[in-house]
Design a protein around this motif. Sequence first.
Motif, short mmCIF file in Angstrom:
data_model
loop_
_atom_site.label_atom_id
_atom_site.label_comp_id
_atom_site.label_asym_id
_atom_site.label_seq_id
_atom_site.Cartn_x
_atom_site.Cartn_y
_atom_site.Cartn_z
N GLY A 1 -13.43 -4.53 10.09
CA GLY A 1 -14.89 -3.99 10.63
C GLY A 1 -15.34 -3.05 9.79
N SER A 2 -15.37 -3.49 8.39
CA SER A 2 -16.23 -2.31 7.57
C SER A 2 -16.89 -2.90 6.48
CB SER A 2 -15.73 -1.11 7.21
OG SER A 2 -14.29 -1.59 5.96
N GLY A 3 -16.44 -4.32 6.39
CA GLY A 3 -17.40 -5.17 5.36
C GLY A 3 -16.22 -5.30 4.13
N ASN A 4 -16.57 -6.64 3.81
CA ASN A 4 -15.86 -7.30 2.40
C ASN A 4 -15.63 -5.91 1.32
OD1 ASN A 4 -14.42 -9.39 4.30
ND2 ASN A 4 -16.59 -10.42 4.06
N ILE A 5 -15.06 -6.51 0.37
CA ILE A 5 -14.99 -5.79 -0.54
C ILE A 5 -15.31 -6.65 -2.34
CG2 ILE A 5 -14.03 -4.67 -2.67
CD1 ILE A 5 -12.13 -3.31 -0.75
N TYR A 6 -16.40 -6.64 -1.94
CA TYR A 6 -17.37 -7.76 -3.59
C TYR A 6 -16.90 -7.19 -4.96
CZ TYR A 6 -18.51 -10.63 -0.04
OH TYR A 6 -18.60 -11.28 1.48
N ASP A 7 -17.21 -5.77 -5.41
CA ASP A 7 -16.89 -5.19 -5.99
C ASP A 7 -16.03 -5.25 -7.07
OD1 ASP A 7 -17.66 -3.49 -8.75
OD2 ASP A 7 -18.47 -2.11 -7.36
N PRO A 8 -15.74 -6.07 -8.20
CA PRO A 8 -14.17 -5.64 -8.88
C PRO A 8 -14.49 -4.86 -9.32
CG PRO A 8 -15.93 -8.02 -9.52
CD PRO A 8 -16.96 -6.60 -9.63
N PRO B 1 -9.71 -11.51 -0.73
CA PRO B 1 -9.68 -12.75 0.03
C PRO B 1 -9.57 -14.41 -1.09
CG PRO B 1 -12.11 -11.21 0.93
CD PRO B 1 -10.90 -10.49 -0.96
N ALA B 2 -9.01 -15.29 -0.68
CA ALA B 2 -9.18 -16.42 -1.39
C ALA B 2 -10.29 -17.09 -1.83
CB ALA B 2 -8.14 -17.40 -0.99
N PRO B 3 -10.77 -17.53 -2.71
CA PRO B 3 -12.06 -18.33 -2.66
C PRO B 3 -11.75 -19.32 -0.93
CG PRO B 3 -10.80 -18.89 -4.66
CD PRO B 3 -9.82 -18.14 -3.44
N SER C 1 -15.42 -19.21 -8.96
CA SER C 1 -15.92 -17.94 -10.41
C SER C 1 -15.77 -15.98 -9.76
CB SER C 1 -17.78 -18.08 -10.18
OG SER C 1 -18.42 -17.75 -9.19
N VAL C 2 -16.06 -15.66 -8.68
CA VAL C 2 -16.31 -15.18 -8.22
C VAL C 2 -14.89 -13.77 -7.90
CG1 VAL C 2 -16.99 -12.79 -5.49
CG2 VAL C 2 -17.99 -14.63 -6.77
N ALA C 3 -13.84 -14.59 -7.35
CA ALA C 3 -12.26 -14.53 -7.55
C ALA C 3 -11.66 -14.27 -8.58
CB ALA C 3 -11.71 -15.86 -6.64
N LYS C 4 -12.26 -15.16 -9.86
CA LYS C 4 -11.77 -15.18 -11.36
C LYS C 4 -12.22 -14.00 -12.18
CE LYS C 4 -10.73 -17.99 -15.46
NZ LYS C 4 -10.89 -16.28 -15.92
N ALA D 1 -8.40 -19.41 -10.36
CA ALA D 1 -8.82 -18.40 -10.59
C ALA D 1 -7.72 -16.92 -11.72
CB ALA D 1 -9.50 -17.36 -9.01
N GLY D 2 -6.55 -17.91 -11.17
CA GLY D 2 -5.59 -17.09 -11.36
C GLY D 2 -4.58 -16.47 -10.91
N SER D 3 -4.57 -16.71 -9.37
CA SER D 3 -3.78 -15.49 -8.75
C SER D 3 -2.50 -15.78 -9.07
CB SER D 3 -4.29 -16.11 -7.12
OG SER D 3 -3.78 -15.62 -6.02
N ASP D 4 -1.43 -14.82 -9.02
CA ASP D 4 -0.69 -14.53 -9.21
C ASP D 4 0.67 -15.15 -8.04
OD1 ASP D 4 -0.27 -13.23 -12.29
OD2 ASP D 4 -1.42 -11.99 -11.16
N ILE D 5 0.20 -14.29 -6.41
CA ILE D 5 0.60 -15.02 -5.28
C ILE D 5 -0.70 -15.45 -4.32
CG2 ILE D 5 1.98 -13.62 -3.13
CD1 ILE D 5 2.69 -10.97 -5.55
N GLN D 6 0.50 -16.35 -3.84
CA GLN D 6 -0.88 -16.76 -2.88
C GLN D 6 -0.07 -16.09 -1.52
OE1 GLN D 6 -3.01 -20.28 -3.03
NE2 GLN D 6 -2.65 -20.50 -5.14
N HIS D 7 -1.39 -15.78 -0.83
CA HIS D 7 -0.17 -15.59 0.60
C HIS D 7 -1.14 -16.59 2.14
CE1 HIS D 7 -2.71 -13.73 4.03
NE2 HIS D 7 -1.46 -12.62 4.37
N ILE D 8 -1.23 -16.63 2.58
CA ILE D 8 -0.94 -17.56 4.02
C ILE D 8 -1.52 -16.46 5.16
CG2 ILE D 8 1.28 -19.01 3.66
CD1 ILE D 8 -0.87 -21.06 5.17
N GLY D 9 -1.79 -16.16 6.08
CA GLY D 9 -2.08 -15.74 6.85
C GLY D 9 -1.02 -16.07 8.33
N ASP D 10 -0.98 -15.59 9.11
CA ASP D 10 -0.02 -15.29 10.91
C ASP D 10 -0.57 -16.38 12.26
OD1 ASP D 10 -2.03 -13.13 11.77
OD2 ASP D 10 -0.46 -11.96 10.50
N ALA D 11 -2.00 -16.66 11.55
CA ALA D 11 -2.90 -17.26 12.65
C ALA D 11 -2.87 -18.89 12.55
CB ALA D 11 -3.81 -16.88 13.21
N GLY D 12 -2.01 -19.59 12.86
CA GLY D 12 -2.17 -20.56 13.16
C GLY D 12 -1.99 -21.35 14.65
#
Length: 316
Positions: free
Chosen positions: A194-201, A218-220, A229-232, A271-282
């Motif tokens: 509701g208030s925009g994504n975060i793009y600035d590392p 957010p995952a790529p 590239s942005v995620a990395k 991209a180097g993620s240490d933890i990969q999360h999967i959400g709750d909306a199947g």
Amino acid sequence: MKRIFEVTSSDIMNMTGRELIETIRLSEGRTVMAETIVTFPTPIYGVSNPELAAAFGADLITLNFFDFKSPFIFGIDDLDVNISKGFGEIEALAEKALKNSNDPNYIKKLKEITGRIIGVNVEPVPDDVQYVEGRKLNRENLEKVRFYGFDYIMITGNPNTGVSVETIVNGIEMARSLLGDDMIIIAGKMHGAGSGNIYDPQLLEKFVKAGADCILIPAPGTVPGIDLSVAKRMIDVVHDAGALALSAIGTSQEGSQKSVIENIALQSKMAGSDIQHIGDAGFTSGIATPENIMALSIAIRGVRHTYRRMAYSIKK
């Protein structure tokens, strides 16, 4: 020290927050987190969503919509209630939630049932947004985090809550002050909320300086503009600041075909993620399509470690 897919339930019951962080680091990007909604009736009768997530290979399970004032988990707390008997049974559910609110072993029991590390969403919603009091990030609810025995908190926002960079930073600082150094704090946004994504590392670095141990992005391929590239770039900043990075599937793609999950998982790992999360909306049942939890796990660590994790549900 063991890797995350090697730890058993007895390890989990005795692990400190700092030990868990090092276990995740040692696992080299092979940690799976499943988020589950606990207030929805479950797709499999008699089985809670956290149990189902554990059965399909999740290492960490995050409870969404958990109400600190009236804690209740479908698939566990409703098994002795028969709604067909009348409205009195609904009152029985409310009584169960009230009883749970005074049980310091409530989450410990869930950990024993699932054999998993259990965390909870706490949401730093702005003061002018109406929201369920038991889900807000505030002093009273944070004190309950310790009372119930959660392993970690995830400071983020559900859709349309207005959670922003500022409220997240303030929430991290409050949580660290109240919960101490050993509590694991994960913070960030997996979608706009509701208030925009975060793009600035560089904004993510502010979260680390405020006291977060792990930063959520957010995952790529899950929100517009976030590619490999942005995620990395974002994850490199997080790692340089000394924190772990978590890539999240929080845009209902957890209900997509398996190939989508596998693609997101591999890009997140690159991209180097240490933890990969999967959400709750199947199927809107409060959990990802269970097969997709397993697909994500297999994509980043193969069947050997996935099946090991699945089999270690209650192994001592």
